[in-house]
Design a protein around this motif. Structure first.
Motif, short mmCIF file in Angstrom:
data_model
loop_
_atom_site.label_atom_id
_atom_site.label_comp_id
_atom_site.label_asym_id
_atom_site.label_seq_id
_atom_site.Cartn_x
_atom_site.Cartn_y
_atom_site.Cartn_z
N TYR A 79 16.42 -4.61 -4.67
CA TYR A 79 16.17 -2.84 -5.18
C TYR A 79 14.04 -2.80 -4.26
N VAL A 86 12.87 3.81 0.99
CA VAL A 86 12.05 4.84 0.80
C VAL A 86 10.53 5.69 0.79
N ASP A 87 10.00 4.32 1.49
CA ASP A 87 8.98 3.71 1.58
C ASP A 87 7.72 3.99 0.36
N PHE A 88 8.61 3.91 -0.83
CA PHE A 88 7.67 3.90 -2.19
C PHE A 88 7.19 3.15 -2.50
N LYS A 90 4.98 1.35 -0.17
CA LYS A 90 3.31 1.61 0.23
C LYS A 90 2.73 2.20 -0.82
N GLU A 91 3.26 3.48 -1.51
CA GLU A 91 2.69 4.15 -2.81
C GLU A 91 2.07 3.10 -3.54
#
Lengths: 251, 330
Positions: A79, A86-88, A90-91
């Motif tokens: 996952y 989705v670049d999540f 990075k957050e």
């Protein structure tokens, strides 16, 4: 202060994984459906060929508790590829926490996911006439917990190395199924040909299946404590390797 | 007493010092140099723009400043902390809005923001109030319990700006904040950014390849091309440095007989037209046109940042853009 901050960070990571898990109920249903399919169809049909008869289904049931964890942990790891896409990720990585907090948070989230599925299946086992005792039930839960730490870690390591969702199929055929099929989930370990015996002994899932059989059915190759100790070593290895893998992970 | 004194002293030093100090920052990937020896300092409360075409190295620079990428060489000190030595303290000082959406689409906006608040150690009691405050600021408070998947691109961007503000950072990085947004939303976001700097004294660093954005918002701009800073000043000064207005002569063979002119001009040939920087437009335009040959059409405008870019690079900033959405910087 640092500790409180770290705990909050871990909670944040867990909170996200749990919310996603809650929203994707279809995943839970399919994760329970597959083992039950194996239990009734494979268990029923193979059992009729052996002298064990219906007892064969009971014999292979612990294997399915392990199977849910193998499947859920590997797909939980894969996952991460989605998180990257989705670049999540990075957050998460830009937050003021070390990479090891990110790894442990993800491990906690993944473990919750795996164990809920496995425990639900364990509970269903009561209706399938699995001969639990209160003690064996608790010991099994504990063993599955220990297995989940290492396997979720292993899944996360694989995920951290993957760049594209194409690797999903590869993980499924090269990791998920071998882990399950070599674990002795479907057959007793004693009378195997030598080559197969060696492979089963490298597979961490083997010790979980054997340990579960020990407490639930009272028949096993190794003792419960030996199995638990091997799984603990495996956990330590994958936690250390996982923190390392997350530190070197590039976006 | 002693402690508070050092603290006050420290705060004084910080306020005099530049809040961001970049020295010889470089990022190389094998043979390609993406960011080439950038040095600059940014003062507290500034809105600073990195302007350049896609692929110029703007995003890579921000990624290094936010500790997500390790520089190949050089250093950057943010809020007094070195990006290599104190990455956690750097990350604690900054807020970031990425160019590509980075929220979880399975969660609601509220859940995305709560997750962020927890990650940044916002006090538990304050979380809900702060979420309400920032979501009201971006006018999404009524929709905060919707799943992010249902949001439009503009709503999602506004939500992510709100998220970046949640932990009240002193420094805010925005990577192409208005890319792909409709003009109305763009105008809106500009207003937020301006008010943040004005009311909260926040230091804002944004990357953009939109001239109007850089010109309207930024106190100072660094124009970046091929990883290098080629010009750095306020938009006004940069434009003034051209020393005139722009005359565009259309026509494949258009040319100017420069020897016959009583004044000097800068002329650049650019696909099918001749771009000329002209001083004292009112006085000199007639004479210029009298000496122009093979001209099909004439266009006149006051100089803008695109002309500045053209002046330094010989290219139009929009040349390489093509589709605005397709941007691969890292």
């Amino acid at each position: 202060m640092r500790i409180k901050k770290t705990l909050k960070g871990l909670y944040a990571m867990w909170y996200r994984e749990f919310k996603v898990f809650q929203r994707e109920k279809s995943r839970v249903i399919s994760s329970l459906f597959l083992p039950l399919l194996w239990f009734f169809i494979f268990g029923g049909s193979m059992g009729s060929m052996t002298t064990m008869g219906d007892n064969y289904k009971i014999f292979i049931f612990p294997g399915f508790l392990v199977m849910t964890i193998i499947f859920a942990s590997m797909f939980n790891g894969a996952y991460i590829v989605w998180d990257k896409k989705v670049d999540f990720l990075k957050e998460v990585l830009i937050a003021p926490h070390s990479r090891s907090v990110a790894f442990f948070g993800k491990t906690l989230g993944g473990m919750t996911d795996c164990l809920l599925q496995s425990y639900i299946l364990m509970f269903i086992g009561i209706f399938l006439k699995i001969p639990y005792t209160p003690v064996s039930f608790l010991l099994s839960m504990f063993l599955l917990f220990a297995l989940a730490i290492g396997l979720v870690g292993m899944g996360l390591i694989l995920g951290s190395f993957m760049d594209s969702p194409e690797g999903f199929g590869l993980i499924s055929s090269l990791v998920v199924y071998p882990l399950f099929l070599f674990s002795g989930a479907l057959y007793p370990l004693d009378k195997l040909p030598a080559w197969l015996k060696i492979i089963t002994h490298i597979d961490p899932a083997t010790y979980a299946v054997d340990g579960l059989r020990n407490v639930i059915l009272g028949t096993s190759t190794h003792s419960f404590l030996f199995n638990l100790a091997v799984i603990a070593c495996f956990d330590i290895f994958f936690v250390i390797a996982g923190t390392w893998a997350f530190k070197r992970m590039k976006l | 007493m002693g402690l508070s004194l050092t603290k006050i002293l420290y705060m004084c030093i910080i306020s005099v010092m530049n809040i961001i100090e970049i020295k010889n920052l470089t990022k190389k990937y094998e043979k390609i140099t993406v960011v080439d020896d950038i040095s600059l300092s940014i003062q507290k409360g500034e809105i600073f723009g990195l302007l350049g075409p896609n692929g110029a190295g703007k995003t890579t620079t921000l990624m290094m400043l936010s500790t997500l990428l390790k520089p190949s060489s050089g250093s950057a000190v943010i809020n007094g902390f070195d990006v290599l030595k104190n990455p956690l303290e750097v990350r604690d000082s900054i807020g970031m809005v990425f160019q590509d959406p980075s929220s979880d689409t399975v969660l609601t906006a509220y859940e995305n923001l709560k997750l962020h608040a927890l990650l940044y150690d916002v006090p538990m009691k304050e979380i809900d109030a702060r979420i309400e405050k920032v979501m009201t600021l971006v006018e999404l408070n009524g929709k905060k319990h919707d799943i992010v998947k249902k949001y439009s691109g503009g709503m999602r961007r506004r939500m992510e700006i709100a998220r970046g503000l949640l932990h009240e950072p002193g420094i805010f990085f925005l990577d192409e904040p208005t890319i792909g947004l409709d003009p109305q939303t763009r105008e809106h976001i500009w207003q937020y950014i301006e008010s943040l700097s004005r009311n909260n004294g926040m230091t804002i660093i944004l990357t953009t390849h939109y001239m109007e954005e850089a010109e309207k918002l930024c106190n100072r701009i660094a124009i970046i091309d091929h990883g290098k800073i080629i010009a750095l000043d306020s938009p006004k000064n940069l434009i003034a440095s051209l020393g005139g207005d722009i005359v565009v002569l259309r026509g494949a063979d258009a040319y100017i007989d420069e020897n016959k002119l009583s004044f000097k001009v800068q002329a650049k040939k650019l696909d099918g037209c001749l771009k000329i920087t002209l001083k004292d437009m009112n006085k000199n335009l007639q004479e210029l046109l009298n000496n122009a040959k093979s001209v099909e059409a004439v266009e006149v405008h006051s100089a803008n940042l695109n002309d500045v870019f053209l002046h330094y690079t010989g290219r139009d900033i929009r040349d390489e853009n093509g589709e605005e959405e397709t941007d691969d910087e890292d």
